[in-house]
Design an enzyme around this catalytic site. Structure first.
Site, PDB file in Angstrom:
ATOM      1  N   CYS A   1       5.319   1.688   1.115  1.00 41.70           N
ATOM      2  CA  CYS A   1       4.996   0.293   0.772  1.00 41.70           C
ATOM      3  C   CYS A   1       5.851  -0.662   1.595  1.00 41.70           C
ATOM      4  CB  CYS A   1       5.182   0.063  -0.713  1.00 41.70           C
ATOM      5  SG  CYS A   1       6.515   1.000  -1.413  1.00 41.70           S
TER       6      CYS A   1
ATOM      7  N   GLU B   1       2.978  -2.805  -8.330  1.00 39.75           N
ATOM      8  CA  GLU B   1       3.527  -2.954  -6.983  1.00 39.75           C
ATOM      9  C   GLU B   1       2.398  -2.576  -6.052  1.00 39.75           C
ATOM     10  OE1 GLU B   1       6.263  -0.163  -5.118  1.00 39.75           O
ATOM     11  OE2 GLU B   1       5.077  -1.326  -3.699  1.00 39.75           O
TER      12      GLU B   1
HETATM   13  P1  NAP Z   1      -5.236   3.393  -5.751  1.00 34.58           P
HETATM   14  O1  NAP Z   1      -6.633   3.510  -5.310  1.00 34.58           O
HETATM   15  O2  NAP Z   1      -4.724   2.058  -6.039  1.00 34.58           O
HETATM   16  O3  NAP Z   1      -5.075   4.339  -7.039  1.00 34.58           O
HETATM   17  C1  NAP Z   1      -3.868   4.402  -7.750  1.00 34.58           C
HETATM   18  C2  NAP Z   1      -4.160   4.802  -9.183  1.00 34.58           C
HETATM   19  O4  NAP Z   1      -4.933   3.786  -9.803  1.00 34.58           O
HETATM   20  C3  NAP Z   1      -4.952   6.082  -9.298  1.00 34.58           C
HETATM   21  O5  NAP Z   1      -4.481   6.811 -10.410  1.00 34.58           O
HETATM   22  C4  NAP Z   1      -6.358   5.593  -9.549  1.00 34.58           C
HETATM   23  O6  NAP Z   1      -7.075   6.473 -10.359  1.00 34.58           O
HETATM   24  C5  NAP Z   1      -6.137   4.323 -10.320  1.00 34.58           C
HETATM   25  N1  NAP Z   1      -7.222   3.361 -10.107  1.00 34.58           N
HETATM   26  C6  NAP Z   1      -7.783   3.009  -8.931  1.00 34.58           C
HETATM   27  N2  NAP Z   1      -8.708   2.057  -9.121  1.00 34.58           N
HETATM   28  C7  NAP Z   1      -8.739   1.811 -10.439  1.00 34.58           C
HETATM   29  C8  NAP Z   1      -9.492   0.949 -11.259  1.00 34.58           C
HETATM   30  N3  NAP Z   1     -10.406   0.117 -10.749  1.00 34.58           N
HETATM   31  N4  NAP Z   1      -9.280   0.958 -12.575  1.00 34.58           N
HETATM   32  C9  NAP Z   1      -8.340   1.788 -13.115  1.00 34.58           C
HETATM   33  N5  NAP Z   1      -7.606   2.642 -12.381  1.00 34.58           N
HETATM   34  C10 NAP Z   1      -7.800   2.653 -11.073  1.00 34.58           C
HETATM   35  O7  NAP Z   1      -4.231   4.016  -4.701  1.00 34.58           O
HETATM   36  P2  NAP Z   1      -4.242   5.377  -3.903  1.00 34.58           P
HETATM   37  O8  NAP Z   1      -5.309   6.273  -4.393  1.00 34.58           O
HETATM   38  O9  NAP Z   1      -2.883   5.880  -3.967  1.00 34.58           O
HETATM   39  O10 NAP Z   1      -4.513   4.935  -2.408  1.00 34.58           O
HETATM   40  C11 NAP Z   1      -5.579   4.101  -2.037  1.00 34.58           C
HETATM   41  C12 NAP Z   1      -5.074   2.932  -1.201  1.00 34.58           C
HETATM   42  O11 NAP Z   1      -4.079   2.232  -1.931  1.00 34.58           O
HETATM   43  C13 NAP Z   1      -4.359   3.283   0.097  1.00 34.58           C
HETATM   44  O12 NAP Z   1      -5.254   3.483   1.142  1.00 34.58           O
HETATM   45  C14 NAP Z   1      -3.465   2.099   0.324  1.00 34.58           C
HETATM   46  O13 NAP Z   1      -4.165   1.087   0.963  1.00 34.58           O
HETATM   47  C15 NAP Z   1      -3.110   1.654  -1.050  1.00 34.58           C
HETATM   48  N6  NAP Z   1      -1.753   2.088  -1.474  1.00 34.58           N
HETATM   49  C16 NAP Z   1      -0.755   1.218  -1.273  1.00 34.58           C
HETATM   50  C17 NAP Z   1       0.520   1.580  -1.654  1.00 34.58           C
HETATM   51  C18 NAP Z   1       1.658   0.635  -1.459  1.00 34.58           C
HETATM   52  O14 NAP Z   1       2.754   0.989  -1.836  1.00 34.58           O
HETATM   53  N7  NAP Z   1       1.461  -0.523  -0.916  1.00 34.58           N
HETATM   54  C19 NAP Z   1       0.786   2.827  -2.222  1.00 34.58           C
HETATM   55  C20 NAP Z   1      -0.275   3.705  -2.406  1.00 34.58           C
HETATM   56  C21 NAP Z   1      -1.548   3.313  -2.034  1.00 34.58           C
HETATM   57  P3  NAP Z   1      -8.332   7.299  -9.860  1.00 34.58           P
HETATM   58  O15 NAP Z   1      -8.138   7.574  -8.402  1.00 34.58           O
HETATM   59  O16 NAP Z   1      -8.293   8.490 -10.724  1.00 34.58           O
HETATM   60  O17 NAP Z   1      -9.498   6.398 -10.101  1.00 34.58           O
END
Ligand code: NAP
Length: 519
Positions: A302, A265
């Site tokens: 989200c 999601e």
């Molecule tokens: P994220 O960067 O997507 O990370 C979520 C999870 O995925 C973390 O456990 C992260 O682990 C892992 N991850 C990230 N990149 C990866 C990769 N290339 N390979 C494998 N695992 C990976 O989300 P976030 O840290 O919660 O927030 C960052 C951004 O995501 C926000 O600024 C926002 O834009 C978006 N977000 C959107 C929603 C939504 O519901 N639409 C919700 C949350 C976040 P590590 O950090 O340990 O690498």
């Protein structure tokens, strides 16, 4: 019990053997105690091997027994006490009432899946009787039930540290399906993850179910998540987060020798359509509700309403001026992490700098906080500039002024998949709604009348998903009882004798399941 810097592997509270990392207080940026260690390769292997070992037996458990398991986990989470709330408040910056509500929702989710298991519909048992006398060929005896896929990896979400993280909806639905779960903890809230993992583990112990069905690995980088997704013993993935990470996981899962489903999601801007008759009678009231929804939880939902489509007339101006006043009065909000705050600022500045975009309002600002923003652009510019369609994860929205309903419909058609579309209308708008509703249903998993998408009811009829990039698989949902189907697949047994059939398929129906029969 507070957090001690541990993780949970197959029934044991253990310290990680990998790299050291610390969470930060979301409001102050200060390092929090205790420090944590990532899981070592050996610990990742132990978690996967334990899950794999008990996978077949767990899949075969009586649904009533799994329902008791979910009830025991729910009781254990409900008993987590103050430490969970205080740890989550420090790690995420989310306020106490929100986190207390989220814990209640988390407990309720387990209860909902327990009820669904007791009803038994999820197994979709179908019995199609043999007809040996059929000509020209006899018809075989065919019996279908849904079976668990096997071990599932769940990525904890940063923005729902309870309801979509360690013991959240993905974990509850996978366990309900009979799949062992290995959670990759989100590095922003390791203490919350530890407390929740212990609660889930204690619930499993209380229900006397094999401890290997659940582990939570601490991790602060992509390696452990990727190792889990790439391991042949993992059979599905649940994820909530960014589109970039979701896409990376989908790519990795489909590049495996045996590709597996990733239920990700990801991003959605959740358009809100303001129809002319309703707007003329309530522009100010709608603006107030809209800004409250936009800024709830610093916009880190989200389902945050990041796009408003409105016909450009004097009522549109009334709406914009009321929304402007409301945004200007908003206090700045704490963001979940410094990284999410920085990504928000970059996204907002990027949109504000685009040709044709006018900044209508900025909320109050303070260092380390996110300032609410309201911007406006014409429909033609919006449709020709994909940058304006991207999620600004935080309290920012873009108003798109359309010449008429036809142009509003064209804008809706150009959008990517969404979790929600909301329409505000009254009786005078029914003709326009009839025209827009089919488009909205093609674009989104949930279409709301006169409401906002924030606040996702946990219900058997809820859909929290939608076409890409709202989710990676629009055929399902991550909230509600249908979420269990993500972790099941149909299997048919043909011509087996009663004595060898699994309980769900026996004539005697020992689990007392609802079943469809064909003579
Ligand atoms: P994220 O960067 O997507 O990370 C979520 C999870 O995925 C973390 O456990 C992260 O682990 C892992 N991850 C990230 N990149 C990866 C990769 N290339 N390979 C494998 N695992 C990976 O989300 P976030 O840290 O919660 O927030 C960052 C951004 O995501 C926000 O600024 C926002 O834009 C978006 N977000 C959107 C929603 C939504 O519901 N639409 C919700 C949350 C976040 P590590 O950090 O340990 O690498």
């Amino acid at each position: 019990m507070p957090a001690f810097g541990k993780m949970w592997i197959a029934g044991e509270d253990v310290e990680g053997g990998g790299e050291l990392f610390t969470a930060r207080n979301a409001a102050t940026g200060k390092k929090l105690e205790p420090a944590f260690r990532e899981a070592s390769n050996e610990q990742v292997e132990t978690a996967i091997a334990s899950a794999s070992l008990c996978s077949t037996a767990f899949a075969a458990t009586d649904p009533a027994r799994r329902a008791s398991l979910l009830d025991a986990i729910a009781d254990s989470i409900a008993a987590t006490g103050e430490e969970l709330i205080e740890t989550a408040m420090a790690e995420t910056g989310l306020p106490r009432p929100r986190l207390e509500g989220e814990r209640a929702r988390t407990v309720g989710q387990f209860g909902m899946f327990a009820e669904s298991l007791r009803e038994g519909e999820f197994l979709r048992v179908r019995l199609d009787a043999a007809r040996p006398e059929r000509l020209p060929a006899p018809k075989p005896d065919l019996r279908l039930q849904m079976l668990a896929l096997g071990p599932v990896t769940v990525f904890g979400a940063s923005n729902f540290p309870l309801a979509f993280s360690v013991g959240g909806g993905d974990t509850a639905s996978a366990l309900a399906a009979g799949c062992p779960v290995i959670v990759k903890g989100h590095p922003a809230h390791p203490g919350t993850s530890e407390i929740m993992a212990r609660a889930v583990g204690q619930g499993i112990a209380a229900a006397k179910i094999e401890a290997g069905i659940f582990s939570m690995l601490q991790s602060a980088g992509p390696e452990i998540g990727m190792a889990l997704v790439s391991d042949p013993r993992i059979k599905a993935v649940g994820f909530t987060g960014s589109a970039a990470a979701g896409k990376a996981l989908v790519t990795a899962a489909s590049a495996r020798r045996e590709p597996i489903p990733v239920y990700a999601e990801m991003s959605s801007i959740n358009p809100v359509l303001l129809l002319p008759s309703r707007l003329s009678s309530g522009a100010e009231e709608i603006a107030e509700g809209f800004v409250a929804s936009l800024t709830l939880g610093s916009g880190q939902f989200c389902t945050n309403p990041g796009l408003v489509l409105v016909v450009n007339n004097s009522d549109c101006d009334r709406f914009c001026s009321a929304a402007t006043k409301a945004v200007q009065a908003r206090d700045p909000g704490v963001m979940l992490t410094a990284g999410i705050g920085a990504a928000y600022a970059t996204a907002v500045e990027g949109v504000a700098a685009r040709n044709g975009v006018e900044v209508l309002a900025e909320g109050c600002s303070a260092s380390n906080r996110a300032t609410a923003r309201l911007m406006r652009v014409g429909a033609a510019r919006f449709m020709s500039d994909p940058t304006l369609h991207a999620e600004m994860f935080g309290p920012a929205a873009l108003v798109v002024s359309c010449a008429d309903i036809e142009e509003m419909r064209a804008v809706l058609e150009t959008l990517e998949g969404q979790l929600t579309v909301a329409m505000h209308f009254d009786a005078g708008d029914h003709a326009a709604v009839s025209e827009l509703l089919p488009v909205a249903q093609r674009r989104a998993g949930r279409v709301l009348a006169n409401g906002f998408g924030t606040g996702v009811e946990v219900s058997p009829a809820m859909v929290h998903g939608g076409p890409w990039p709202a989710s990676s698989d629009a055929r399902t949902t991550s909230v509600g009882t249908l979420a269990i189907e993500r972790f099941l697949r149909p299997v048919c047994l043909q011509d087996f004798p009663e004595a060898l059939l699994p309980p769900a398929l026996r004539d005697t129906n020992p689990w007392n399941l609802p079943r469809r029969k064909w003579a």
